[in-house]
Motif scaffolding. Structure first.
Motif, PDB file in Angstrom:
ATOM      1  N   PHE A  57       2.118   1.430 -15.642  1.00 18.04           N
ATOM      2  CA  PHE A  57       2.879   2.090 -14.583  1.00 18.04           C
ATOM      3  C   PHE A  57       4.248   1.446 -14.400  1.00 18.04           C
ATOM      4  CE2 PHE A  57       4.210   3.226 -10.345  1.00 18.04           C
ATOM      5  CZ  PHE A  57       3.778   4.545 -10.199  1.00 18.04           C
ATOM      6  N   PHE A  58       4.287   0.102 -14.373  1.00 19.53           N
ATOM      7  CA  PHE A  58       5.543  -0.582 -14.040  1.00 19.53           C
ATOM      8  C   PHE A  58       6.405  -0.928 -15.256  1.00 19.53           C
ATOM      9  CE2 PHE A  58       2.944  -1.693 -10.262  1.00 19.53           C
ATOM     10  CZ  PHE A  58       3.762  -1.136  -9.293  1.00 19.53           C
ATOM     11  N   ALA A 123       2.364   9.485 -14.536  1.00 18.78           N
ATOM     12  CA  ALA A 123       2.649   9.183 -13.133  1.00 18.78           C
ATOM     13  C   ALA A 123       3.897   8.328 -13.003  1.00 18.78           C
ATOM     14  CB  ALA A 123       1.449   8.471 -12.508  1.00 18.78           C
ATOM     15  N   SER A 124       4.078   7.409 -13.940  1.00 18.63           N
ATOM     16  CA  SER A 124       5.268   6.561 -13.920  1.00 18.63           C
ATOM     17  C   SER A 124       6.527   7.383 -14.178  1.00 18.63           C
ATOM     18  CB  SER A 124       5.126   5.457 -14.968  1.00 18.63           C
ATOM     19  OG  SER A 124       6.288   4.671 -15.045  1.00 18.63           O
ATOM     20  N   ILE A 125       6.467   8.283 -15.154  1.00 20.80           N
ATOM     21  CA  ILE A 125       7.627   9.127 -15.499  1.00 20.80           C
ATOM     22  C   ILE A 125       7.994  10.053 -14.334  1.00 20.80           C
ATOM     23  CG2 ILE A 125       8.319  11.051 -17.005  1.00 20.80           C
ATOM     24  CD1 ILE A 125       6.792   9.628 -19.260  1.00 20.80           C
ATOM     25  N   PHE A 130       2.590   4.464  -6.446  1.00 19.37           N
ATOM     26  CA  PHE A 130       1.683   3.634  -7.249  1.00 19.37           C
ATOM     27  C   PHE A 130       0.273   3.596  -6.660  1.00 19.37           C
ATOM     28  CE2 PHE A 130      -0.217  -0.633  -7.891  1.00 19.37           C
ATOM     29  CZ  PHE A 130      -0.508  -0.510  -9.242  1.00 19.37           C
ATOM     30  N   LYS A 131       0.139   3.300  -5.362  1.00 17.42           N
ATOM     31  CA  LYS A 131      -1.188   3.151  -4.759  1.00 17.42           C
ATOM     32  C   LYS A 131      -1.990   4.445  -4.849  1.00 17.42           C
ATOM     33  CE  LYS A 131       0.006  -0.571  -1.526  1.00 17.42           C
ATOM     34  NZ  LYS A 131       0.066  -0.975  -0.096  1.00 17.42           N
ATOM     35  N   LEU A 135      -5.526   5.200  -7.039  1.00 20.03           N
ATOM     36  CA  LEU A 135      -6.745   5.786  -6.476  1.00 20.03           C
ATOM     37  C   LEU A 135      -7.156   7.034  -7.246  1.00 20.03           C
ATOM     38  CD1 LEU A 135      -6.050   5.391  -2.636  1.00 20.03           C
ATOM     39  CD2 LEU A 135      -7.653   4.081  -4.039  1.00 20.03           C
ATOM     40  N   ALA A 136      -6.168   7.851  -7.587  1.00 19.79           N
ATOM     41  CA  ALA A 136      -6.470   9.059  -8.353  1.00 19.79           C
ATOM     42  C   ALA A 136      -6.997   8.715  -9.740  1.00 19.79           C
ATOM     43  CB  ALA A 136      -5.222   9.933  -8.458  1.00 19.79           C
TER      44      ALA A 136
END
Length: 486
Positions: A57-58, A123-125, A130-131, A135-136
């Motif tokens: 993600f990061f 999700a990152s793009i 983030f949180k 969870l998803a």
């Protein structure tokens, strides 16, 4: 066993493979060895699948954008970015139900191009929170785990052992070929072997191995045993088969008795040199609380106590040796008996696997014994082999024959199979034997039973067969004993 859990954990971290590849592998491990803890494996797989998520993600997007124009890695990095963008487009198209619900479903449906890696990158793009994304993704991983478990166990079928690791079917065919070479109607048999001949040609090791599924299941059927007692008595019956083979003469007889403080109270097994064995448990339906999931608590069922081995070899008095139980697991206790009473260093492995319907799936074991003149090099090599050898129940489940078990145990050591013998659960009780038992209760007690005017019924403890004597037959038996002077 630990390395199998580690395999599942690491495989779940690998991109493209992820959870969808790790779950079937965990199921295969379980089918090969029922002691492999599936719930624990699934937890480790889920954790392994989630471990890369924060890093992806990061950092993954920045790292991929940095490397997309590099000569060697540029094409691959570009492909990864495009995969993430396509995943993001799919999420946005499904966002009618909410972007994060779409992310959960995207990760949870195990199809090519989906999964935690791609979902996190997407999700990152899309610069999602983030949180909420984590969870998803956790929900998606859980959903994917359920789907893959259902699919994997569906392929595995109703029995534990219908889905095997890739070598299983080949090993089963080899076992079948061995049986044809053996050319016997018996599926249960015992082999003897010698190994590591020295310069004078004398073997430094002797070994015995057996497969005993049918005879252990016959004992279960006769006595109506619960699964823990089946496992316990099955181990002792298997040892009895091999130790009976150690007897020199056809008339020699071996008896093993375990007496303990646990619920089963006692186990008794008798074997001869001809491959016949029989036994019974004090309390056939005894059980003990499960301590290690996937393993029957044999030690808890037996408790603290003693192991006695009696060898009747036609001498004036039979040989008898008694030792305290070390673990109650039977194999370790027998190894201790050999070391302390017979001064023979031995490795003993015994196992019984039981199916859901309480029938015996596989049973067998081996006993390996060092000769007094065994060289240290051979001892060290054999010890190293045994440390890395799979448990006997795993070997049997994979279709390994007794010969193949010994070949693996003696890997790198010359071994020679010297004999094969069919073995069976067999009780040699007869009316004549039971008559002697009836007379052994004493004249006073026997007369008391006769005076009651009722039939006297005795049942064999080993096979359950019942013998009935009328009062007249009992009286005639008593009179005949007087005439013979007994």
């Amino acid at each position: 066993m630990i390395k199998h859990y580690l395999y599942c954990f690491l495989i779940a971290m690998v991109p493209l493979i992820e959870l969808r590849g790790a779950v079937p592998i965990a199921v295969a491990f379980h089918e090969a060895d029922a002691s492999f803890n599936i719930p624990l494996a699934f937890v480790l797989i889920a954790v392994g699948n989630m471990v890369p998520v924060p890093f992806i993600f990061f950092f993954a997007r920045r790292f991929l954008e940095w490397g997309r124009d590099k000569k060697v890695i540029g094409r691959f990095f570009t492909w990864c970015l495009e995969k993430g963008h396509k995943g993001g487009e799919k999420l946005q198209k499904s966002a009618g139900k909410g972007l994060y619900w779409a992310l959960l479903i995207f990760v949870g449906i195990p199809l090519p191009g989906t999964g935690a890696w791609t979902g996190t990158l997407a999700a990152s793009i899309l610069d999602m929170d983030f949180k909420k994304s984590v969870l998803a993704i956790i929900g998606g991983v859980a959903l994917a785990g359920v789907i893959m478990a259902v699919l994997s166990f569906g392929v595995a079928g109703k029995r534990y052992l219908c889905c095997r690791v890739c070598t299983g079917s080949a090993r089963k065919k080899q076992a079948a070929d061995r049986s044809k070479e053996f050319d016997m109607a018996y599926e249960d048999y015992c082999v003897t072997a010698t190994a590591a001949p020295n310069d004078e040609g004398e073997p430094q090791v002797r070994a015995f191995a057996a497969t005993t599924k049918d005879l252990v299941d016959e004992a279960r059927r006769i006595h109506g045993q619960g699964p823990t007692v089946t496992a316990a008595l099955g181990r002792l019956l298997t040892a009895g088969v091999m130790m009976g083979d150690m007897l020199k003469n056809d008339t020699d007889l071996l008896t093993m008795q375990i007496r303990g403080t646990g619920p089963v109270k006692s186990l008794v097994v008798t074997a001869d040199n001809a491959g016949n064995v029989k036994g019974y448990a004090g309390v056939p339906t005894a059980e003990a609380p499960v301590i290690n999931p996937g393993h029957f608590n044999v030690a808890g069922c037996i408790g603290q106590g003693t192991l006695t081995v009696i060898k009747d070899m036609g001498l004036k008095e039979p040989y008898a040796g008694t030792v305290d139980l070390r673990t109650g697991e039977i194999a370790e206790d027998l190894a201790w008996y050999f070391a302390s009473s017979e001064q023979v260093p031995s490795a003993v492995s015994l196992g019984v696997l039981i199916d859901k319907d309480n029938t015996v799936r596989s049973a067998g074991g081996f006993i390996i014994q060092m000769m007094p003149f065994a060289e240290k090099e051979i001892i060290d090599k054999l010890e190293d082999n045994l440390v890395h050898l799979a448990h006997v129940t795993t070997l049997l489940s994979n279709g390994d024959t007794p010969e193949q078990m010994l070949q693996q145990a003696f890997a790198g050591i010359e071994v020679d199979i010297t004999g094969r013998k069919p073995v069976q659960y067999h009780c040699n009780c007869s009316r004549e034997r039971v008559e002697r038992v009836l007379l052994s209760i004493g004249e006073k007690d026997l007369k008391s039973l006769i005076d009651e005017g009722k039939d006297i019924e005795l049942a064999c403890q080993f096979c359950g067969k019942k013998y009935t004597f009328t009062p007249d037959e009992a009286a005639a038996l008593l009179a005949a004993s007087h005439e013979s002077g007994n």
